[in-house]
Enzyme design. Structure first.
Site, PDB file in Angstrom:
ATOM      1  N   PHE A 109     -33.796  70.028  62.346  1.00 13.45           N
ATOM      2  CA  PHE A 109     -34.392  68.809  61.829  1.00 13.45           C
ATOM      3  C   PHE A 109     -33.331  67.745  61.812  1.00 13.45           C
ATOM      4  O   PHE A 109     -33.611  66.217  61.581  1.00 13.45           O
ATOM      5  CB  PHE A 109     -34.642  68.622  60.075  1.00 13.45           C
ATOM      6  N   LYS A 110     -31.768  68.548  61.866  1.00 12.87           N
ATOM      7  CA  LYS A 110     -30.586  67.779  61.912  1.00 12.87           C
ATOM      8  C   LYS A 110     -30.061  67.302  62.717  1.00 12.87           C
ATOM      9  O   LYS A 110     -29.389  66.294  62.459  1.00 12.87           O
ATOM     10  CB  LYS A 110     -29.303  68.856  61.594  1.00 12.87           C
ATOM     11  N   ASP A 111     -31.224  66.902  63.448  1.00 10.64           N
ATOM     12  CA  ASP A 111     -30.888  65.959  64.646  1.00 10.64           C
ATOM     13  C   ASP A 111     -31.106  64.387  64.573  1.00 10.64           C
ATOM     14  O   ASP A 111     -30.409  64.119  65.316  1.00 10.64           O
ATOM     15  CB  ASP A 111     -32.480  66.679  65.733  1.00 10.64           C
ATOM     16  N   THR A 142     -26.450  72.355  60.910  1.00 14.80           N
ATOM     17  CA  THR A 142     -25.944  71.182  60.620  1.00 14.80           C
ATOM     18  C   THR A 142     -24.522  71.076  62.029  1.00 14.80           C
ATOM     19  O   THR A 142     -24.716  70.133  62.489  1.00 14.80           O
ATOM     20  CB  THR A 142     -25.230  70.868  59.443  1.00 14.80           C
TER      21      THR A 142
END
Length: 461
Positions: A109-111, A142
């Site tokens: 999800f950090k993308d 991250t």
């Protein structure tokens, strides 16, 4: 829009300055002076927008010092790197909606935030004729997302610290196989909190920070939180029809940034019924919400390593609002944490916390059981972090509620845990298979601030 520090030590600044500062000069976190309002009429008008179009509508309300045409270009460039045309699609499985946030370059999800932040950094640096040395800490996702967000970008070096041997093998390879000249991985013999403490210490040394042009890529950077607000709105639009139906979100989190983005969306007017904060055995946030106990404990290594955190950076942003936007109260709270290892809260404050959030801690046995049972019932594979959120949603939220669970990573990133849960390894995407045998570069170091500082200085030259 102007931005202020949670600790009150700086005058209001612009969005671009907030992005480049990352952390305020007084050690506080930056927040917008106010939140724009989203009306029900605006939400209905956004139903047909693509993800990049929706991102522009939301981000432009905060980034008013970037020309609209430039902002649209930055956003469009950021999301062309995603494998799914919807960027963050929503699928329904076993009575819950799964918000798939893992279609970016590092399958996490950090993308969603860091592809945007990397492009934003490059844009601002080029405009100002400056350079930046990014220093960050990661418990797993991250680091790789940040590295892939800025690899090869002009005017940027990146130094990422991760706990040596305590990320998943895939997470480690996604970082250390990036050998671009501007990328520097540091494996610390210690915990994620050791890494994070050193990052904060480097930024709190204002002379060092200014001399070496340090920038933040961790979730302490406001632009990351802002980019994550978008997918709460996007998911709400995908699971509701016309009107203001409330939706509950279950968020597996360790550093509080992902769920704080949901809190921001709710403050802006998104109809959110519940924000369910799901933790593993590192449950300081669950103890806080359920018992009023925000006290430090040792970090436990689990099958969901990205949540193996005790001190949640973004928690300070929430406390600023909880304390009536009183910077002195925030400073006092963190002095108490430093001196006593805990923060104390009044009854009225805790009543407000429980209006804002609910929480559940899911242990490793429950996590593995959820991966296995969900797969047997649906054929859908959860990674061990998403499984924490799904288990919490199934147990804590009503069956008739609109329940959205944030899927924070692809199961292939945590193959050992998945295999333990279902008896077979997960299918391996080509992007992961390609990592095996690639050259790596990484510096292994003790959790020694002076040594890390010397390495950064020597590398910058």
């Amino acid at each position: 829009m102007r931005y202020l520090s949670t600790r009150g030590g700086i005058q209001p600044i612009t969005f671009k300055d907030a992005v480049m500062m990352g952390l305020a000069t007084d050690g506080g976190l930056l927040l917008p002076e106010s939140y724009p309002t989203i009306t029900p009429e605006q939400l209905d008008a956004w139903r047909q927008l693509s993800y990049p179009e929706l991102a522009f509508e939301i981000i432009s309300r905060f980034a008013d010092d970037i020309p609209p045409v430039d902002l649209k270009t930055l956003i469009n460039r950021s999301y062309t790197t995603f494998a799914h045309p919807e960027v963050t699609p929503v699928v329904r499985q076993n009575g819950v909606y799964i918000l798939e946030l893992f279609h970016g370059v590092t399958l996490a999800f950090k993308d969603v935030a860091l592809q945007f932040l990397g492009n934003l950094f490059e844009y601002i640096l080029s405009e100002r004729g400056q350079h930046l040395n990014i220093v960050g800490a990661t418990s797993g996702d991250t680091g790789s997302a940040a590295i892939h967000g800025v690899r090869g970008k002009k005017g940027i070096n990146i130094f990422i610290m991760h706990p040596h041997g305590k990320t998943s093998p895939v997470q480690a390879l996604q970082m250390t196989t990036v050998t671009d000249a501007n990328v520097h991985n540091i494996a610390i013999r210690g915990t994620f909190d050791d890494c994070q403490d050193m990052v904060k210490a480097l930024f709190n040394n204002l002379e060092f920070k200014e001399k070496y042009a340090l920038g933040a890529v961790n979730s302490i950077n406001w632009a990351r939180v802002l980019a994550q607000v978008v997918y709460y709105v996007y998911a709400w639009l995908r699971v509701t029809e016309a009107g203001a139906a409330p939706v509950s979100f279950s968020v597996p989190t360790g550093n509080f940034g992902d769920i704080f983005a949901g809190y921001v969306a709710k403050r802006m007017g998104l109809p959110i019924e519940k924000l369910l904060l799901a933790t593993n055995e590192n449950n300081i946030l669950t103890r806080f919400i359920n018992q009023g106990d925000y006290s430090l404990a040792g970090v436990v290594s689990t099958v969901s390593p990205s949540m193996d955190i005790q001190v949640a950076s973004n928690f300070e942003r929430y406390l600023f609002h909880l304390f009536g936007e009183n910077p002195a109260r925030v400073r006092a709270a963190f002095t108490e944490l430093k001196d006593m290892g805990r923060i104390s809260f009044g009854n009225d404050e805790m009543a407000q916390v429980r209006r804002d959030f609910c929480s559940m801690s899911v242990d490793q046995a429950q996590t593995l059981d959820t991966i296995g049972s969900f797969y047997r019932e649906t054929g859908y594979l959860l990674d061990p972090h998403t499984a924490v959120g799904v288990r919490a949603a199934l147990e804590q939220l009503p069956d008739n509620a609109l329940r959205v669970c944030l899927a924070t990573a692809h199961p292939a990133k945590f193959g050992e845990a998945v295999e333990k849960a279902i008896g077979a390894p997960p299918p391996v995407p080509p992007a992961v298979a390609a990592l095996e045998g690639m050259p790596t570069r990484c510096k292994v170091m003790d959790a020694d601030l002076a040594a890390v500082r010397e390495f950064i200085v020597a590398t910058i030259g």
